[in-house]
Structures are given as structure tokens and as C-alpha cells.
Write an enzyme that holds these catalytic residues in place. Structure first.
Site, PDB file in Angstrom:
ATOM      1  N   HIS A  18       0.836  -1.208   0.000  1.00 53.50           N
ATOM      2  CA  HIS A  18       0.000   0.000   0.000  1.00 53.50           C
ATOM      3  C   HIS A  18       0.872   1.259   0.000  1.00 53.50           C
ATOM      4  O   HIS A  18       0.517   2.260  -0.619  1.00 53.50           O
ATOM      5  CB  HIS A  18      -0.920   0.004   1.219  1.00 53.50           C
ATOM      6  N   ASP A 101      -5.609   6.027   1.675  1.00 50.37           N
ATOM      7  CA  ASP A 101      -5.891   4.619   1.404  1.00 50.37           C
ATOM      8  C   ASP A 101      -7.255   4.304   1.989  1.00 50.37           C
ATOM      9  O   ASP A 101      -7.515   4.551   3.166  1.00 50.37           O
ATOM     10  CB  ASP A 101      -4.817   3.730   2.037  1.00 50.37           C
TER      11      ASP A 101
END
Length: 361
Positions: A18, A101
Site C-alpha cells: 500500500h 488509502d
């Protein structure tokens, strides 16, 4: 005099798969004229020296252990980071927007309180997002837990997904997972969604996903091709294999890895190792401290790891005619991916639209 850059704050989920795409996105936006601030947790903090043009700020994340299950870490982060996130964003002043995110769903709520526009970011495929949506729908319809007897059945409305393809089929903490996904899916205040994917690769999936999305969607992949190469590894990289790799024939080495989180049982490790050895094909196996990951095959493999089957699949991929066709198709996909980011490509166009979207917020 240089025109003052609009500030964009990016908040990654602190896992390798990520952090990397988020920093790649940050690099792309910097090249488009934005000022970049990376707001990150103390857990798995990125190295600021790799990106000297960015501002890096950290927030405390409470007690987090790298030995916890990833799901438990994500749930804890969303609870523990809310107050320090609010404090840090307040001290920053008014940014043009926050790109976060989507698994850090607390950001959306905190930013809304502070009246800062947000854009959600997903680092994985749209098909993955659809499986999450299917799980939420099944939970709403009272169809969970799933029974083994329907494992191979197609999920109604989500062809070609089978029930066994869904995360809830064998997840240990379904309640925590479903609660997290419901939060992530809601996108209450986000003004748009960015996904690290390509339109040609997931055209049908994107069309299906956008049917339930009320905000603009930007397919902006592959991000690692858009952005200049840089090291964002959370672990020290071992480059001693390069000299061996350079001595091998082109396209002759099998790469074995399962990313930064997955791990294997001892018996699975043994079977995989023997299968790879018995295939008599050169391979490069990435081993993360504390675990031995594996992901390498373009062939659907879903049975228990068994050395004979591993050997058969590896040989099929590396030396058979079918394997040759798969590698040829992978090369074609690589070329099409390159076209996406060139002038007039789908991802190039999405980037221009994203820049326009941010400047109008």
C-alpha cells in the site's frame, strides 16, 4: 516567480503493498505541479530520504505489533489514529485535498469534520473491490456463514465469482472483516476514487463497480510505470542474487514471492521447495524474515501444496507450449500497459482528469 503549488496530503496504509503505490502516486502528482505531504503512522514508517521533495509527518498509532494479523492492525489503526490525525491535519492548515488509502476509513470522517476534501485510493484490482461488495451484500441478505456445499456455485449477480473465491469463505475473523469492508465501501464523504488498474485489463469489472459508485472513478495504473523507480522497501533489500540472475538465459528464471504479508506452514514450505527443485527449472525465491511467501504461477492452482503437483505446474508454465502462450500473452499485456500511460492512453487521460478534479475542489 514559480507559481505556488497546491498542497495534496497523502495518507497510506502502513503495509508494503500500500505504501509503494501511494508514494508512486505522490511522485506523479508532484510532477503535475502539486506540493506533497505524506502523513504516515509511526508503524512501518517510510524513509523520507528517498523522496527529498516531499514533506513527511508522522502520527502516533498506539500499540501495534508486526506479529498481529493484518486485519487486526487495520482495525486498531482506524481507532488509534483518529485523534492524532485530527490534531496533525488541524496544524497543517488548508490543503487542496487528502488522498487516503480507503482501508484507513477514519481519514474520511476526520477530514469531513475539518472540511477538507478527500479522494479514496485503492492499491488493488477492481475485481477485489467487487468481491468485497459481494461479501457485504451476502451479509445483508443473511447468507453468511457460507456452507461448503455451495463452494463451487456462482455468486448470483457476480459472475464468474464462485463462493469459494470470496474472502469470507475461509476468513477467521469474518465479523471484523465485514465491519471494516462496510466502512470502506460507504465512501461517505470522498469526492472521487482512484484505483491502480488499467481499463483494458478490467473493463467489465470497472463498468460493474461504477454502477454502485456515485463519484468519479479514475483508473490510474500501472503506477509503477508512471513514476520513476525508487526504493520504498520497509526491509533491507538483498541484492546478492543479481550477479547470479544476470548469468541466466533471458526469460528462463521463475520468480517466487507472495508479497509482504502472507506466510506458509512448514509442510507447505517443504512441498513447494521439493516441487521447485524437482522441476529442474532455475528459480529465484524471495524469502521474508519470519515467513516464506509464494506467488508465481499464471496457472490456476487451488489445491493443497504437493511437490508433484508443484513440479507439474512449474514445468507446464516454463517449458510447455501452453506456458509459452502464457508468457507471450504476458508480454502483450506489458506492451498494452505501456500504452496506457503514453499520450492519449487511458491512464494518461485519467491522470489529466484527476488533476483537473483536484484543482476544482
Amino acid at each position: 516567480m514559480e507559481k505556488q503549488r497546491l498542497e495534496v496530503v497523502l495518507i497510506p496504509l502502513p503495509f508494503q503493498g500500500h505504501i509503494n503505490p501511494m508514494l508512486q502516486l505522490a511522485t506523479i502528482l508532484y510532477s503535475q505541479g502539486f506540493s506533497i505531504t505524506i502523513l504516515h503512522t509511526q508503524f512501518n514508517a517510510p524513509n523520507p530520504s528517498n523522496h527529498p521533495h516531499f514533506t513527511f509527518l508522522s502520527i502516533p498509532n498506539g500499540e501495534i505489533s508486526p506479529h498481529q494479523e493484518p486485519l487486526d492492525i487495520i482495525i486498531s489503526l482506524n481507532t488509534n489514529c483518529r485523534v492524532p490525525l485530527h490534531d496533525q491535519l488541524t496544524s497543517l492548515g488548508q490543503a487542496a485535498c487528502i488522498i487516503y488509502d480507503a482501508l484507513m476509513h477514519c481519514v474520511d470522517e476526520v477530514a469531513n469534520e475539518l472540511k477538507i476534501p478527500t479522494i479514496a485510493f485503492r492499491s488493488n484490482s477492481v475485481v477485489n473491490l467487487i468481491t468485497n461488495y459481494a461479501c457485504v451484500q451476502l451479509e445483508k441478505d443473511g447468507c453468511l456463514p457460507l456452507q461448503d456445499s455451495i463452494s463451487l456455485d456462482i455468486v448470483p449477480g457476480f459472475h464468474p465469482l464462485r463462493y469459494k473465491d470470496l474472502p469470507v469463505f475461509n476468513y477467521q475473523n469474518n465479523e471484523g472483516y465485514l465491519h471494516l469492508i462496510a466502512k470502506v465501501q460507504s465512501l461517505k464523504f470522498a469526492s472521487a476514487m482512484i484505483c491502480n488498474t488499467m481499463e483494458f485489463m478490467e473493463k467489465l469489472a470497472i463498468e460493474k463497480y461504477k454502477q454502485n459508485l456515485q463519484i468519479p472513478f479514475f483508473a490510474l495504473g500501472p503506477l509503477h510505470k508512471f513514476a520513476p523507480a525508487s526504493s520504498n522497501s520497509l526491509l533491507e533489500e538483498d541484492i546478492t542474487c543479481i550477479s547470479w540472475l544476470e548469468k541466466q538465459k533471458p526469460k528462463s528464471v521463475l520468480y517466487v514471492s507472495l508479497g509482504s504479508l502472507a506466510s506458509m506452514k512448514e509442510n507447505e514450505l517443504t512441498e513447494l521447495a521439493w516441487g521447485l527443485a524437482n522441476s529442474e527449472q532455475p528459480f529465484l525465491w524471495v524469502v521474508r524474515p519470519g515467513s516464506v511467501p509464494v506467488w508465481c504461477l499464471g496457472i490456476h492452482y487451488e489445491n493443497e501444496l504437493e511437490r508433484g503437483e508443484v513440479e507439474r505446474v512449474v514445468r507446464s508454465l516454463m517449458v510447455s507450449e501452453d506456458g509459452h502462450k502464457m508468457r507471450q500473452r504476458a508480454t502483450e499485456f506489458k506492451e498494452r500497459a505501456q500504452q496506457c500511460i503514453k499520450l492519449g492512453g487511458s491512464s494518461y487521460i485519467s491522470l489529466k482528469k484527476l488533476v483537473e478534479h483536484i484543482t476544482k475542489l
